[in-house]
Motif scaffolding. Structure first.
Motif, PDB file in Angstrom:
ATOM      1  N   GLY A 197      32.042  43.714  42.572  1.00 57.50           N
ATOM      2  CA  GLY A 197      32.291  44.385  41.310  1.00 57.50           C
ATOM      3  C   GLY A 197      31.274  45.507  41.169  1.00 57.50           C
ATOM      4  O   GLY A 197      30.548  45.820  42.106  1.00 57.50           O
ATOM      5  N   TRP A 198      31.232  46.101  40.006  1.00 56.36           N
ATOM      6  CA  TRP A 198      30.320  47.203  39.762  1.00 56.36           C
ATOM      7  C   TRP A 198      29.382  46.845  38.627  1.00 56.36           C
ATOM      8  O   TRP A 198      29.788  46.255  37.617  1.00 56.36           O
ATOM      9  CB  TRP A 198      31.102  48.470  39.427  1.00 56.36           C
ATOM     10  N   GLN A 258      28.308  53.875  38.398  1.00 56.76           N
ATOM     11  CA  GLN A 258      28.232  52.434  38.568  1.00 56.76           C
ATOM     12  C   GLN A 258      27.905  52.117  40.023  1.00 56.76           C
ATOM     13  O   GLN A 258      28.455  52.732  40.936  1.00 56.76           O
ATOM     14  CB  GLN A 258      29.556  51.775  38.188  1.00 56.76           C
ATOM     15  N   LYS A 283      36.838  39.913  39.440  1.00 54.62           N
ATOM     16  CA  LYS A 283      36.215  40.666  40.526  1.00 54.62           C
ATOM     17  C   LYS A 283      37.245  40.986  41.598  1.00 54.62           C
ATOM     18  O   LYS A 283      38.351  40.441  41.615  1.00 54.62           O
ATOM     19  CB  LYS A 283      35.068  39.873  41.172  1.00 54.62           C
ATOM     20  N   SER A 321      32.806  45.919  34.894  1.00 53.75           N
ATOM     21  CA  SER A 321      32.615  45.630  36.317  1.00 53.75           C
ATOM     22  C   SER A 321      33.820  45.978  37.190  1.00 53.75           C
ATOM     23  O   SER A 321      33.685  46.098  38.398  1.00 53.75           O
ATOM     24  CB  SER A 321      32.234  44.163  36.528  1.00 53.75           C
TER      25      SER A 321
END
Length: 109
Positions: free
Chosen positions: A75-76, A84, A61, A23
């Protein structure tokens, strides 16, 4: 040439966590990196933070904003088709146990 370095965290409540997942991969934080967190360090939008929710779940994050009522992080999502997707989450402060600024990232153990 030898280089010696020592990490000094003045925060007695400082701790370290290992990054799991992808993430924060676009931010340069990869799975297996060790993140040193300081609950008493100041934080501002753009900082990477450790968030522990009241139910015990945790995450690393990027902080977007924080107020007395709410924290906004991003986040991703896991990669799909090689890319992403960015996501944003708003969490009520009453649902958060603690937030700590990531002050140092050790790339490899």
């Amino acid at each position: 040439m030898a280089v010696e370095a020592e990490l000094r965290l003045e925060d007695p409540e400082a701790f370290a966590v290992m990054a799991v997942g992808e993430s924060l991969h676009p931010e340069g934080v990869r799975q297996g990196f060790l993140c040193f967190c300081s609950p008493n360090s100041s934080r501002r939008p753009g900082d990477i933070v450790f968030v522990e929710r009241a139910d015990g779940t945790v995450a690393l994050k990027r902080l977007l904003s924080e107020s007395l009522e709410m924290i906004v992080i991003e986040g991703w999502l896991p990669p799909e088709d090689g890319e992403q997707e960015l996501y944003r989450e708003e969490i009520k402060s009453s649902y958060i146990r603690r937030v700590a600024t990531v002050v140092y990232v050790k790339r490899k153990l």
